[in-house]
Design a protein around this motif. Structure first.
Motif, PDB file in Angstrom:
ATOM      1  N   UNK A  34       0.832  -1.210   0.000  1.00 53.25           N
ATOM      2  CA  UNK A  34       0.000   0.000   0.000  1.00 53.25           C
ATOM      3  C   UNK A  34       0.864   1.258   0.000  1.00 53.25           C
ATOM      4  N   UNK A  35       1.915   1.262   0.808  1.00 50.33           N
ATOM      5  CA  UNK A  35       2.816   2.425   0.858  1.00 50.33           C
ATOM      6  C   UNK A  35       3.478   2.623  -0.497  1.00 50.33           C
ATOM      7  N   UNK A  36       3.988   1.540  -1.074  1.00 55.78           N
ATOM      8  CA  UNK A  36       4.633   1.623  -2.389  1.00 55.78           C
ATOM      9  C   UNK A  36       3.652   2.151  -3.432  1.00 55.78           C
ATOM     10  N   UNK A  37       2.434   1.641  -3.409  1.00 53.81           N
ATOM     11  CA  UNK A  37       1.416   2.060  -4.368  1.00 53.81           C
ATOM     12  C   UNK A  37       1.090   3.536  -4.210  1.00 53.81           C
ATOM     13  N   UNK A  38       0.995   4.000  -2.974  1.00 55.89           N
ATOM     14  CA  UNK A  38       0.725   5.410  -2.708  1.00 55.89           C
ATOM     15  C   UNK A  38       1.842   6.286  -3.266  1.00 55.89           C
ATOM     16  N   UNK A  39       3.077   5.876  -3.052  1.00 53.30           N
ATOM     17  CA  UNK A  39       4.222   6.632  -3.578  1.00 53.30           C
ATOM     18  C   UNK A  39       4.180   6.686  -5.094  1.00 53.30           C
ATOM     19  N   UNK A  40       3.890   5.548  -5.731  1.00 51.50           N
ATOM     20  CA  UNK A  40       3.798   5.512  -7.193  1.00 51.50           C
ATOM     21  C   UNK A  40       2.667   6.419  -7.668  1.00 51.50           C
ATOM     22  N   UNK A  41       1.522   6.378  -7.002  1.00 53.67           N
ATOM     23  CA  UNK A  41       0.386   7.220  -7.376  1.00 53.67           C
ATOM     24  C   UNK A  41       0.737   8.700  -7.302  1.00 53.67           C
ATOM     25  N   UNK A  42       1.378   9.110  -6.235  1.00 54.49           N
ATOM     26  CA  UNK A  42       1.775  10.518  -6.081  1.00 54.49           C
ATOM     27  C   UNK A  42       2.786  10.901  -7.161  1.00 54.49           C
ATOM     28  N   UNK A  43       3.792  10.050  -7.363  1.00 52.49           N
ATOM     29  CA  UNK A  43       4.846  10.356  -8.325  1.00 52.49           C
ATOM     30  C   UNK A  43       4.288  10.509  -9.741  1.00 52.49           C
ATOM     31  N   UNK A  44       3.481   9.548 -10.182  1.00 50.47           N
ATOM     32  CA  UNK A  44       2.971   9.614 -11.545  1.00 50.47           C
ATOM     33  C   UNK A  44       1.933  10.723 -11.691  1.00 50.47           C
ATOM     34  N   UNK A  51       3.039  17.796 -16.878  1.00 52.09           N
ATOM     35  CA  UNK A  51       3.186  17.652 -18.331  1.00 52.09           C
ATOM     36  C   UNK A  51       1.859  17.889 -19.044  1.00 52.09           C
ATOM     37  N   UNK A  52       0.850  18.295 -18.288  1.00 54.03           N
ATOM     38  CA  UNK A  52      -0.489  18.596 -18.824  1.00 54.03           C
ATOM     39  C   UNK A  52      -1.073  17.430 -19.621  1.00 54.03           C
ATOM     40  N   UNK A  53      -0.916  16.226 -19.139  1.00 60.28           N
ATOM     41  CA  UNK A  53      -1.410  15.043 -19.849  1.00 60.28           C
ATOM     42  C   UNK A  53      -2.766  14.574 -19.334  1.00 60.28           C
ATOM     43  N   UNK A  54      -3.347  15.284 -18.395  1.00 60.10           N
ATOM     44  CA  UNK A  54      -4.621  14.902 -17.810  1.00 60.10           C
ATOM     45  C   UNK A  54      -5.807  15.518 -18.555  1.00 60.10           C
ATOM     46  N   UNK A  55      -5.558  16.452 -19.429  1.00 58.57           N
ATOM     47  CA  UNK A  55      -6.622  17.249 -20.040  1.00 58.57           C
ATOM     48  C   UNK A  55      -7.540  16.437 -20.951  1.00 58.57           C
TER      49      UNK A  55
END
Length: 138
Positions: A34-44, A51-55
């Motif tokens: 869970x901790x690793x996943x949270x870190x990955x989620x925040x980082x990405x 990079x404005x890729x969410x639009x």
């Protein structure tokens, strides 16, 4: 240039195994995941935002959502089992067995995606499977 990214992925995956083995020493493996996943989620999320890729998120098809969701579930299950295996076993063996995924991916790409593979790729998949068996059964 794709192969440079693939080599970088392999390099960081190797470091992931080493750091994860140290990280799961005194913690529940699911909490570690869970901790690793949270870190990955925040980082990405930071990368996507800056990079404005969410639009164009509204343009994603339901098919894409479905398969990315299934892929995410598979990733989560892979990480859960990987961390539990790391907690219980030697990192050199666990990481080696985890790489059986390469051989399975080659097989699945033929079966599910209809890809054709060379004899070299087929031989590589067979050797990976044999190597995995050797790791498991010393």
């Amino acid at each position: 240039m794709w192969w440079i990214y693939a080599l970088l992925a392999a390099f960081f995956a190797a470091l992931t195994a080493i750091f994860a083995k140290i990280g799961v020493e005194n913690i529940n493996s699911n909490l570690a995941t869970a901790i690793r996943t949270f870190v990955v989620l925040i980082m990405i999320s930071i990368i996507v935002y800056f990079r404005n890729k969410y639009k164009n998120i509204g343009e994603i098809t339901s098919r894409t959502w479905l398969f990315l969701t299934i892929s995410g579930v598979c990733t989560g299950l892979s990480w859960i089992f990987y961390f539990k295996a790391l907690q219980m076993g030697e990192v050199s063996k666990v990481a080696g067995i985890d790489k059986l995924s390469l051989g399975l991916t080659i097989i699945f790409s033929v079966v599910f995606l209809g890809e054709t593979i060379s004899w070299k790729a087929a031989l590589g998949a067979v050797l990976i499977i044999i190597g995995t068996i050797l790791l498991i059964f010393k």
